[in-house]
Design a protein around this motif. Structure first.
Motif, PDB file in Angstrom:
ATOM      1  N   ALA A 255       0.921  -1.352  -0.139  1.00 12.53           N
ATOM      2  CA  ALA A 255      -0.019   0.033  -0.082  1.00 12.53           C
ATOM      3  C   ALA A 255       0.892   1.327  -0.148  1.00 12.53           C
ATOM      4  CB  ALA A 255      -1.012  -0.026   1.386  1.00 12.53           C
ATOM      5  N   PHE A 256       1.911   1.346   0.748  1.00  8.65           N
ATOM      6  CA  PHE A 256       2.714   2.380   0.824  1.00  8.65           C
ATOM      7  C   PHE A 256       3.444   2.720  -0.765  1.00  8.65           C
ATOM      8  CE2 PHE A 256       3.585   1.696   5.532  1.00  8.65           C
ATOM      9  CZ  PHE A 256       3.244   3.097   5.844  1.00  8.65           C
ATOM     10  N   GLU A 257       3.791   1.612  -1.330  1.00  8.04           N
ATOM     11  CA  GLU A 257       4.552   1.817  -2.718  1.00  8.04           C
ATOM     12  C   GLU A 257       3.285   2.205  -3.844  1.00  8.04           C
ATOM     13  OE1 GLU A 257       7.221   1.278  -4.109  1.00  8.04           O
ATOM     14  OE2 GLU A 257       8.268  -0.059  -3.004  1.00  8.04           O
ATOM     15  N   ARG A 258       2.030   2.063  -3.448  1.00  7.63           N
ATOM     16  CA  ARG A 258       0.950   2.532  -4.369  1.00  7.63           C
ATOM     17  C   ARG A 258       0.617   3.921  -3.601  1.00  7.63           C
ATOM     18  NH1 ARG A 258      -1.044  -2.912  -3.796  1.00  7.63           N
ATOM     19  NH2 ARG A 258      -2.276  -2.305  -2.187  1.00  7.63           N
ATOM     20  N   GLY A 259       1.245   4.545  -2.760  1.00  6.98           N
ATOM     21  CA  GLY A 259       0.745   5.948  -2.197  1.00  6.98           C
ATOM     22  C   GLY A 259      -0.491   5.950  -1.578  1.00  6.98           C
ATOM     23  N   ARG A 260      -0.899   4.540  -0.917  1.00 10.78           N
ATOM     24  CA  ARG A 260      -2.164   4.398  -0.356  1.00 10.78           C
ATOM     25  C   ARG A 260      -1.895   4.552   1.122  1.00 10.78           C
ATOM     26  NH1 ARG A 260      -5.332  -0.504  -2.255  1.00 10.78           N
ATOM     27  NH2 ARG A 260      -6.993   0.432  -0.734  1.00 10.78           N
TER      28      ARG A 260
ATOM     29  N   GLY B 176       3.530  11.577   7.012  1.00 12.26           N
ATOM     30  CA  GLY B 176       3.864  11.582   5.760  1.00 12.26           C
ATOM     31  C   GLY B 176       5.339  11.166   5.243  1.00 12.26           C
ATOM     32  N   ALA B 177       5.760  10.159   6.044  1.00 16.40           N
ATOM     33  CA  ALA B 177       7.308   9.577   5.868  1.00 16.40           C
ATOM     34  C   ALA B 177       7.448   8.590   4.886  1.00 16.40           C
ATOM     35  CB  ALA B 177       7.861   9.209   7.392  1.00 16.40           C
ATOM     36  N   TYR B 178       6.345   7.882   4.369  1.00 17.03           N
ATOM     37  CA  TYR B 178       6.715   6.895   3.709  1.00 17.03           C
ATOM     38  C   TYR B 178       5.494   7.068   2.303  1.00 17.03           C
ATOM     39  CZ  TYR B 178       8.725   5.271   7.755  1.00 17.03           C
ATOM     40  OH  TYR B 178       9.371   5.244   9.119  1.00 17.03           O
ATOM     41  N   GLY B 179       5.951   6.728   1.119  1.00 11.30           N
ATOM     42  CA  GLY B 179       5.158   6.505   0.002  1.00 11.30           C
ATOM     43  C   GLY B 179       5.725   5.725  -1.209  1.00 11.30           C
TER      44      GLY B 179
END
Length: 203
Positions: free
Chosen positions: A90-95, A168-171
């Motif tokens: 989910a982090f990889e997809r920006g969710r 907002g540290a991860y995405g």
């Protein structure tokens, strides 16, 4: 291990992160994982040799362990691993919101395991089990207690990631720390997958 370097948000450009093969997670934590696997491996081998020397004792005391509770703990940790994997994806997809929810699910699994296992250990100790009682209880308490500490450490790691994610540290392209936490959690899960049949199932 430089814990600060592991936990700080990953600000490396996404393009660089995808341009060449890279280690999933932090190298320092992988070294810790390797050391922990070696330590538990030696304990597992020692347990197996001890059981060969006292099969009747081990068989009789293994029968006093709650197999259903052990199976439930297995389900909790495996479910936690699945949740952590979903969180990283989910982090990889920006969710980020979804990722934080998956992390909470994993934390819930970790908490459930911690409560069940702590209650089990406490009950055995109250019934007279201690490190000097006999060989089986020595190994049971050492293996169970040591593993439980690792579950707590993994849960704390996930909680920190959850907190930093809210800032907002991860995405996309910034999943180094969540991947590191996931690697540590998966190690804890793997250890239990070996520990559960060794202590509860093998007769």
């Amino acid at each position: 291990m430089q814990l600060q370097a592991v936990l700080l948000p990953d600000d490396r450009p996404a393009a660089h992160a995808r341009s060449e093969p890279r280690l999933i997670g932090d190298l320092a934590v992988w070294l810790v994982i390797a050391a922990e696997l070696l330590t538990f491996g030696l304990l597992f081998v020692s347990y197996a040799f001890a059981r060969l020397h006292e099969p009747a004792l081990f068989k009789s005391l293994q029968a006093t362990l709650d197999l259903e509770r052990g199976a439930l703990n297995t389900v909790l940790l495996v479910s936690g691993s699945a949740a952590v994997a979903h969180a990283v994806a989910a982090f990889e997809r920006g969710r980020v919101v979804a990722a934080r929810r998956w992390l909470l699910a994993a934390l819930g699994c970790g908490l459930g395991f911690t409560l069940l296992k702590s209650a089990e250990i406490a009950a055995k100790v109250a019934a007279g089990a201690d490190l000097s009682a006999n060989t089986f209880w020595m190994f049971y308490l050492v293996l169970s207690g040591f593993h439980l500490l690792h579950v707590v450490a993994a849960a704390v790691f996930l909680a920190i990631v959850w907190w930093l994610a809210g800032r907002g540290a991860y995405g996309p392209g910034r999943t180094h720390v969540p991947e590191t936490a996931a690697a540590f959690w998966h190690m804890v899960d793997l250890l239990w997958i070996v520990l559960f049949p060794l202590l509860y199932v093998m007769r």
